[in-house]
Design an enzyme around this catalytic site. Structure first.
Site, short mmCIF file in Angstrom:
data_model
loop_
_atom_site.label_atom_id
_atom_site.label_comp_id
_atom_site.label_asym_id
_atom_site.label_seq_id
_atom_site.Cartn_x
_atom_site.Cartn_y
_atom_site.Cartn_z
N HIS A 245 0.93 -1.08 0.10
CA HIS A 245 0.11 0.00 -0.15
C HIS A 245 0.76 1.17 -0.06
O HIS A 245 2.22 1.15 -0.16
CB HIS A 245 -0.95 0.17 1.11
N HIS B 232 3.88 1.63 2.33
CA HIS B 232 5.17 1.08 1.80
C HIS B 232 5.98 1.93 0.92
O HIS B 232 6.87 2.10 0.86
CB HIS B 232 4.94 -0.52 1.41
N CYS C 257 1.58 -9.01 21.15
CA CYS C 257 0.61 -8.44 19.88
C CYS C 257 1.25 -9.02 18.67
O CYS C 257 2.47 -8.65 18.36
CB CYS C 257 0.74 -6.94 19.92
N CYS D 78 2.15 -6.40 15.66
CA CYS D 78 3.76 -5.74 16.04
C CYS D 78 4.75 -6.99 16.02
O CYS D 78 5.89 -6.31 16.07
CB CYS D 78 3.70 -5.06 17.16
N CYS E 13 -3.73 -3.28 22.17
CA CYS E 13 -2.25 -2.68 21.61
C CYS E 13 -2.45 -1.35 21.06
O CYS E 13 -3.57 -1.31 20.29
CB CYS E 13 -1.80 -3.78 20.67
N HIS F 5 -2.29 -1.45 16.86
CA HIS F 5 -3.34 -2.26 16.31
C HIS F 5 -4.97 -2.48 16.85
O HIS F 5 -5.86 -2.54 16.12
CB HIS F 5 -3.02 -3.71 16.04
N LYS G 7 -6.79 7.63 9.88
CA LYS G 7 -6.02 6.86 9.50
C LYS G 7 -6.53 5.69 8.63
O LYS G 7 -7.55 5.72 8.59
CB LYS G 7 -5.84 5.94 11.18
N LYS H 175 -8.96 -0.44 6.11
CA LYS H 175 -9.72 -1.10 5.10
C LYS H 175 -11.37 -0.85 5.50
O LYS H 175 -11.97 -0.61 4.22
CB LYS H 175 -9.57 -2.60 5.18
N1 MSP Z 1 8.83 -6.02 8.77
C1 MSP Z 1 8.87 -4.90 9.73
C2 MSP Z 1 9.90 -4.28 9.45
C3 MSP Z 1 11.33 -4.85 9.77
S1 MSP Z 1 12.88 -3.86 9.19
C4 MSP Z 1 14.04 -4.88 9.63
C5 MSP Z 1 7.58 -4.15 9.58
N2 MSP Z 1 7.11 -4.19 8.38
S2 MSP Z 1 5.69 -3.24 7.98
O1 MSP Z 1 5.32 -4.13 6.53
O2 MSP Z 1 4.59 -3.26 8.69
O3 MSP Z 1 6.27 -2.00 7.43
C6 MSP Z 1 6.26 -1.06 8.35
C7 MSP Z 1 6.56 0.16 7.57
O4 MSP Z 1 5.86 0.46 6.53
C8 MSP Z 1 6.79 1.55 8.41
O5 MSP Z 1 7.81 1.79 9.11
C9 MSP Z 1 6.79 2.74 7.21
O6 MSP Z 1 7.88 2.66 6.73
C10 MSP Z 1 5.81 2.12 6.27
N3 MSP Z 1 4.45 2.85 6.51
C11 MSP Z 1 3.33 1.87 6.75
N4 MSP Z 1 2.10 2.70 7.10
C12 MSP Z 1 2.53 3.84 6.75
C13 MSP Z 1 1.79 5.26 7.03
N5 MSP Z 1 0.41 5.16 7.17
N6 MSP Z 1 2.39 6.35 7.12
C14 MSP Z 1 3.77 6.24 6.74
N7 MSP Z 1 4.36 5.12 6.62
C15 MSP Z 1 3.96 3.97 6.57
O7 MSP Z 1 7.32 -3.10 10.46
#
Ligand code: MSP
Length: 497
Positions: free
Chosen positions: A19, A22, A127, A130, A144, A147, A296, A299
Site C-alpha cells: 500500500h 510502503h 501483539c 507488531c 495494543c 493495532h 488513519k 480497510k
Molecule cells: N517487517 C517490519 C520491518 C522490519 S525492518 C528490519 C515491519 N513491516 S511493515 O510492513 O509493517 O512496515 C512498516 C513500515 O511501513 C513503516 O515503518 C513505514 O516505513 C511504512 N508505513 C506503513 N504505513 C504507513 C503510513 N500510514 N505512513 C507512513 N509510513 C507507513 O514493520
C-alpha cells in the site's frame, strides 16, 4: 568528490499487499539513491520483504495457502508495484533466502560465543500485529496501541539477548553522533526511552514454527525481529566468506524507516551489532506517519490508497511527486486525495510540463531548434548557483519537499523571464537579446532536468532526450553547446480535470 552510500528501507511484512505506506518510504529511499547516482556516488540501495514469523504464518493459513505459496505471491506483488513506481533497487532481499538464513545462524552463534545470550522464562503480553511484547502500562484499554487488538498472554522458555549490557554503549554513541538519529525529535525520543529502561528481549520463540531454527535448539525458532534487522548486513554478505561488499557499504549505512519501528532500529539493532563485534549503523532517519483525508488508513474506512491506482491516474512521476510533497519528510501529515489533481495541474502540468514545452517551442520557432550562440547573464547563473546549494542541502537532510521547492521557484523565475523579456517581441524587432534570453531559458531547463532525475525519472529522460543530455550523470556544465540540434518533446503531464 564521489562518496560511498548505502540506503535501506524496512523489509515489509509479506502478509500485506503493498500500500501507499510502503510506497512512501521506498520512494523516498529511491529518490536518494537516484540522486546520489546522478552525482557520481557509489550507491547500494536495498529493500525487500520480511517473510518469517507468526503474523505471516497466520495470514497464509487464513488464506488457505501453504506459507511458501502465499509469500511467493505477495512478494511478487511488492516487486511489481515497485516497478510501476520506478523503484530501482540494487538488491531485493527476502528473509527466506538461504544465504540470509545461514548468516543469521552464524550471527547468533557469534552472540552465544560472546556471552550475549542466556536462557530464561518468558511471560508477557504479545501483539502478533507488531510481533512485539507490551507491558500492561503501554496498552490502551487493554489493547495494543498500534493495532487496537487485545494481545495474547505468552509464557515460554526462551533465549534472551543481554540488551542491558550494551545500552550504555549505544547511548554513548547516540550522544556523540556516531549513530545519528534524525529528525532531532526522534533522537530525543530514543534517549528518553533508554532512560526509562528497555528490558532484555527474548530472541527465540517456542511456539512459532515458521522461522529459522534456533542454533543449538531446533525446537525453537529465531524471533522474527531478531533476524529481520540482520537483513541490512546479510544482504551485503557480512557473514559470508567474502565480506568485500559489506566492508565497502556498511560504514555508510542510512536506514530509512517509519517512526513506528524506531525502538527496533535505534536501540535493539545497534546493541545486537555491538554484541556481535560489528559497528552500528551510521544514520537512522525515521519519517512520520500519514493519515488519508484526516483519518488513519484502514480497510473498513475505505481510504487505503493503492499505489497502482495512483500510477494509473497520475503516472509514475506524478505519483512520486505527489506523495513526497504532501508535508515535510520526517513529520506526520495528512494526504489529501482531493488536492491531488489540483497540485498535479499546478506544479506538473502548468509547472515543469508547461515550461519545458514552452521553451522548446520558442527555440524551434526563433532558432530553428538549434541552441543559439550567447552567454546566459550573471543574474541567471547566480540564481542557479543559489538553487544548487539549497537543493543539495535539502537532499542531504532528506527534505525532499524543500528540494522541490527550489525547483518550483526556479521555474517561476524562468517564466518571469519569458513574461518580461517577451521573446516574440524581440524576434519581431530582430533584437540581438533574443539569443541570450533563449540561452538563459535553456540553461535553467537543463539544470532543472538534472535535478528532477531523482523525483521524476521518466520526465527527466524525456526532456533530456530533447536537450541531448545524458541525465543519468549530471554534467555540471548547464549551458548547452551552441549549435546543438534539439529534438521534439513529447507531452509530459497532460492536464487532468
Ligand atoms: N517487517 C517490519 C520491518 C522490519 S525492518 C528490519 C515491519 N513491516 S511493515 O510492513 O509493517 O512496515 C512498516 C513500515 O511501513 C513503516 O515503518 C513505514 O516505513 C511504512 N508505513 C506503513 N504505513 C504507513 C503510513 N500510514 N505512513 C507512513 N509510513 C507507513 O514493520
Amino acid at each position: 568528490m564521489s562518496q560511498t552510500r548505502y540506503v535501506t528501507t524496512p523489509i515489509y511484512y509479506v502478509n500485506d499487499r503493498p500500500h501507499i505506506g510502503h510506497a512512501y518510504t521506498t520512494i523516498a529511499a529511491d529518490v536518494l539513491a537516484r540522486w546520489w547516482r546522478s552525482q557520481g556516488d557509489d550507491v547500494f540501495f536495498l529493500t525487500g520483504t520480511d517473510e518469517h514469523g507468526a503474523k505471516v504464518a497466520e495470514s497464509a493459513a487464513a488464506a488457505g495457502k501453504t506459507v511458501t505459496e502465499f509469500i511467493a505471491e505477495h512478494r511478487v506483488e511488492f516487486q511489481r508495484s515497485y516497478e510501476r513506481l520506478g523503484i530501482r533497487y540494487d538488491k531485493f532481499i527476502a528473509t527466506t533466502d538461504p544465504s540470509h538464513e545461514r548468516q543469521v545462524v552464524a550471527f547468533l552463534e557469534k552472540l552465544k560465543r560472546n556471552d550475549a545470550i542466556y536462557e530464561g522464562e518468558y511471560r508477557g503480553l504479545y501483539c502478533v500485529g507488531c510481533e512485539d511484547f507490551y507491558t500492561e502500562k503501554e496498552l490502551i484499554d487493554g489493547c495494543c496501541p498500534v493495532h487496537g487488538t487485545a494481545p495474547e498472554e505468552i509464557k515460554e522458555r526462551n533465549f534472551f539477548f543481554k540488551l542491558s549490557s550494551f545500552l550504555p554503549d549505544v547511548e554513548r554513541r547516540i550522544r556523540n553522533g556516531e549513530i545519528q538519529i534524525e529528525p532531532k525529535a526522534r533522537r530525543n525520543e530514543t534517549l528518553a526511552l533508554m532512560k526509562q529502561g528497555i528490558p532484555d528481549f527474548s530472541i527465540s520463540r517456542e511456539k512459532v514454527t515458521w522461522g529459522i531454527p534456533f542454533p543449538g535448539d531446533p525446537k525453537q525458532t529465531v524471533y522474527v525481529w531478531a533476524e529481520a534487522l540482520q537483513n541490512y548486513i546479510t544482504a551485503l554478505g557480512a557473514l559470508e566468506p567474502d565480506r568485500t561488499q559489506f566492508e565497502t557499504f556498511w560504514p555508510h549505512a542510512l536506514h530509512i524507516i517509519g517512526k513506528d519501528i524506531l525502538k527496533f532500529h535505534a536501540v535493539w539493532w545497534p546493541a545486537l551489532l555491538l554484541a556481535a563485534g560489528e559497528r552500528p549503523p551510521q544514520r537512522i532517519f525515521a519519517h512520520g506517519f500519514f493519515t488519508v483525508d484526516g483519518k488513519k488508513m484502514s480497510k473498513s474506512l475505505g481510504n487505503v490508497l493503492n499505489p497502482n491506482t495512483m500510477v494509473e491516474t497520475f503516472g509514475m512521476d506524478g505519483t512520486r511527486y505527489l506523495l513526497l510533497t504532501q508535508f515535510p519528510f520526517g513529520g506526520d501529515g495528512d494526504v489529501q486525495r482531493e488536492r491531488f489533481v489540483e497540485k498535479y495541474n499546478a506544479d506538473l502540468a502548468n509547472g515543469i510540463g508547461n515550461y519545458a514545452s514552452r521553451v522548446l517551442a520558442m527555440v524551434q520557432k526563433y532558432s530553428g531548434s538549434e541552441v543559439p550562440t550567447g552567454d546566459a547573464g550573471a543574474a541567471v547563473m547566480k540564481k542557479i548557483g543559489t538553487a544548487k546549494v539549497r537543493f543539495d542541502e535539502a537532499m542531504e537532510s532528506l527534505q525532499f519537499d524543500g528540494a522541490l521547492k527550489t525547483i518550483r521557484e526556479l521555474l517561476a523565475f524562468g517564466d518571469s523571464i519569458v513574461d518580461t523579456k517577451k521573446p516574440w517581441e524581440l524576434a519581431k524587432n530582430k533584437n540581438e537579446q533574443l539569443s541570450v534570453v533563449l540561452v538563459e531559458l535553456l540553461t535553467l531547463l537543463t539544470f532543472v532536468t538534472y535535478r528532477i532525475v531523482p523525483f521524476m525519472p521518466e520526465t527527466a529522460e524525456k526532456i533530456g532526450a530533447a536537450l541531448g543530455i545524458d541525465v543519468s550523470h549530471e554534467d555540471k556544465q548547464w549551458p548547452l553547446p551552441p549549435g546543438r540540434a534539439l529534438q521534439p518533446l513529447p507531452p509530459l503531464f497532460p492536464r487532468l480535470t
